[in-house]
Design a protein around this motif. Structure first.
Motif, PDB file in Angstrom:
ATOM      1  N   ALA A  52       0.820  -1.211   0.000  1.00  0.00           N
ATOM      2  CA  ALA A  52       0.000   0.000   0.000  1.00  0.00           C
ATOM      3  C   ALA A  52       0.854   1.261   0.000  1.00  0.00           C
ATOM      4  O   ALA A  52       0.424   2.304  -0.498  1.00  0.00           O
ATOM      5  N   GLU A  53       2.063   1.176   0.562  1.00  0.00           N
ATOM      6  CA  GLU A  53       2.893   2.370   0.717  1.00  0.00           C
ATOM      7  C   GLU A  53       4.090   2.397  -0.229  1.00  0.00           C
ATOM      8  O   GLU A  53       4.988   3.224  -0.076  1.00  0.00           O
ATOM      9  N   THR A  54       4.115   1.480  -1.190  1.00  0.00           N
ATOM     10  CA  THR A  54       5.148   1.486  -2.226  1.00  0.00           C
ATOM     11  C   THR A  54       4.465   1.418  -3.582  1.00  0.00           C
ATOM     12  O   THR A  54       3.265   1.178  -3.682  1.00  0.00           O
ATOM     13  N   LYS A  55       5.255   1.612  -4.625  1.00  0.00           N
ATOM     14  CA  LYS A  55       4.683   1.631  -5.977  1.00  0.00           C
ATOM     15  C   LYS A  55       5.266   0.560  -6.892  1.00  0.00           C
ATOM     16  O   LYS A  55       4.626   0.180  -7.874  1.00  0.00           O
ATOM     17  N   ARG A  56       6.458   0.086  -6.582  1.00  0.00           N
ATOM     18  CA  ARG A  56       7.184  -0.708  -7.565  1.00  0.00           C
ATOM     19  C   ARG A  56       7.640  -2.066  -7.054  1.00  0.00           C
ATOM     20  O   ARG A  56       7.658  -3.043  -7.809  1.00  0.00           O
ATOM     21  N   VAL A  57       8.040  -2.170  -5.794  1.00  0.00           N
ATOM     22  CA  VAL A  57       8.684  -3.387  -5.324  1.00  0.00           C
ATOM     23  C   VAL A  57       7.742  -4.584  -5.346  1.00  0.00           C
ATOM     24  O   VAL A  57       6.531  -4.459  -5.137  1.00  0.00           O
ATOM     25  N   THR A  58       8.330  -5.759  -5.590  1.00  0.00           N
ATOM     26  CA  THR A  58       7.634  -7.034  -5.482  1.00  0.00           C
ATOM     27  C   THR A  58       7.872  -7.567  -4.079  1.00  0.00           C
ATOM     28  O   THR A  58       8.986  -7.480  -3.550  1.00  0.00           O
ATOM     29  N   VAL A  59       6.835  -8.142  -3.472  1.00  0.00           N
ATOM     30  CA  VAL A  59       6.887  -8.506  -2.054  1.00  0.00           C
ATOM     31  C   VAL A  59       6.524  -9.978  -1.877  1.00  0.00           C
ATOM     32  O   VAL A  59       5.620 -10.493  -2.554  1.00  0.00           O
ATOM     33  N   GLY A  60       7.231 -10.654  -0.964  1.00  0.00           N
ATOM     34  CA  GLY A  60       6.898 -12.043  -0.701  1.00  0.00           C
ATOM     35  C   GLY A  60       7.632 -12.608   0.497  1.00  0.00           C
ATOM     36  O   GLY A  60       8.507 -11.959   1.083  1.00  0.00           O
ATOM     37  N   PRO A  61       7.300 -13.845   0.890  1.00  0.00           N
ATOM     38  CA  PRO A  61       7.929 -14.492   2.048  1.00  0.00           C
ATOM     39  C   PRO A  61       9.234 -15.168   1.676  1.00  0.00           C
ATOM     40  O   PRO A  61       9.378 -15.726   0.595  1.00  0.00           O
ATOM     41  N   PHE A  62      10.161 -15.181   2.628  1.00  0.00           N
ATOM     42  CA  PHE A  62      11.504 -15.737   2.399  1.00  0.00           C
ATOM     43  C   PHE A  62      11.892 -16.606   3.602  1.00  0.00           C
ATOM     44  O   PHE A  62      12.684 -16.194   4.425  1.00  0.00           O
TER      45      PHE A  62
END
Length: 338
Positions: A52-62
């Motif tokens: 919600a607070e970023t525009k570009r990054v891809t996010v996931g669990p590691f």
């Protein structure tokens, strides 16, 4: 080469979100978090806030695992986040370590891991899938896109990764070990009729920009202990020599136990068995030039992303130097080769 950061979801959650926003500002493409719901805060809730607070990054669990989370629920999380924020999620998955061991559980079998990857990926890509004798599909999901990257060390897990993974996650930055493991995954992909070049290769390790060698070593020694948990499983299954390079297995000879209460922390008090040499080999420490030199070696092996762990006391400065110096240097090198 892409660059990611790996964060722990320690409270306050706002701090994790802040670091993720800073990572994006410095040019990192991926923000990963640990997934161990007892040791740290629930990551998927925080992933939503990061997106919600970023525009570009891809996010996931590691990385997540098939044991502590229902596979269909995991897929629903990613499909929902993709609908809310665009296709900006990714699933890192393995057999399970801290999330299962703190409940006295065990990592899943490779068969279960293989099946979970298929179910999560199909549902996460808005496709139907067979599961427990039924055909399932999210009726509300349209156009969701989800890659599943597999974390592996042992020979059979590496083979599975080459056969079914969209990407391979290697949690150490030793160049020689990385070369062997990447080759093993690529060979398995080719044997399965897949294009090895279609697989992403992610090396993950603590990154620390600094000049005090002794301090950096102590701040990152925890990582050798974390890797040692997986190596101990390999040695128990295959023996000390032969299945994987001795460079990976020899150092755990002095390992006597492990306390998951200090898992992934710089003040881990169960990692005295990890020698300085292993910390140097498994991590990336020192000046920007030292980071660039090692990353160039990894890139030459086919590594397509470096994900840096930030479980130390120099998070902001390390990301700043990466954003201003390290990432541009690697990108300039690639541009020059074209």
């Amino acid at each position: 080469m892409d660059f990611g950061v790996v964060l722990q979801t320690n409270p306050p959650a706002a701090r994790t979100v802040q670091l993720a926003k800073l990572a994006e500002a410095h040019g990192f493409s991926h923000v990963w978090t640990f997934d161990s719901h007892l040791l740290w805060q629930e990551p998927y809730v925080i992933h939503s806030a990061i997106l919600a607070e970023t525009k570009r990054v891809t996010v996931g669990p590691f990385v997540t695992n098939p044991a502590t989370r229902d596979w269909t629920v995991t897929a629903s999380v990613f499909a929902t986040l993709n609908e809310m924020y665009g296709n900006r999620t990714i699933c890192g998955i393995g057999r399970g370590d801290s999330a299962v061991r703190v409940t006295n559980g065990k990592p899943t079998t490779l068969k279960e891991l293989r099946e979970s990857i298929h179910v999560i990926r199909e549902l996460g890509n808005s496709r139907p899938v067979g599961y427990n004798g039924a055909t399932l599909q999210f009726p509300w999901s349209r156009g969701s896109e989800l890659d599943v990257w597999v974390a592996a060390y042992g020979p059979l897990a590496l083979k599975l990764t080459g056969e079914v993974g969209d990407g391979f996650i290697l949690q150490l930055a030793d160049v020689d070990i990385a070369a062997w493991m990447i080759t093993t995954v690529r060979d398995a992909a080719e044997a399965a009729g897949r294009d090895p070049d279609s697989i992403a290769f992610c090396v993950a390790a603590p990154m620390y920009i600094g000049t005090d060698r002794a301090h950096m070593l102590e701040q990152c020694r925890w990582f050798g202990g974390m890797v040692g948990n997986h190596v101990a499983d390999i040695v128990a299954k295959y023996g000390q020599h032969g299945a994987v390079p001795d460079a990976l297995t020899d150092y755990i000879a002095g390992r006597t136990g492990y306390d998951y209460n200090t898992h992934g922390k710089a003040d881990n008090d169960h990692v005295d068995f990890v020698p300085d040499e292993i910390v140097e080999r498994f991590c990336i420490l020192g000046s920007a030039e030292e980071h660039i030199a090692k990353l160039e070696q990894l890139r030459a092996l086919g590594v397509t992303q470096f994900a840096g762990y930030l479980q130390h006391d120099n998070k902001e400065e390390t990301m700043r130097v990466y954003g201003e110096t390290v990432i541009p240097a690697l990108q300039a090198h690639v541009a020059a080769k074209k």
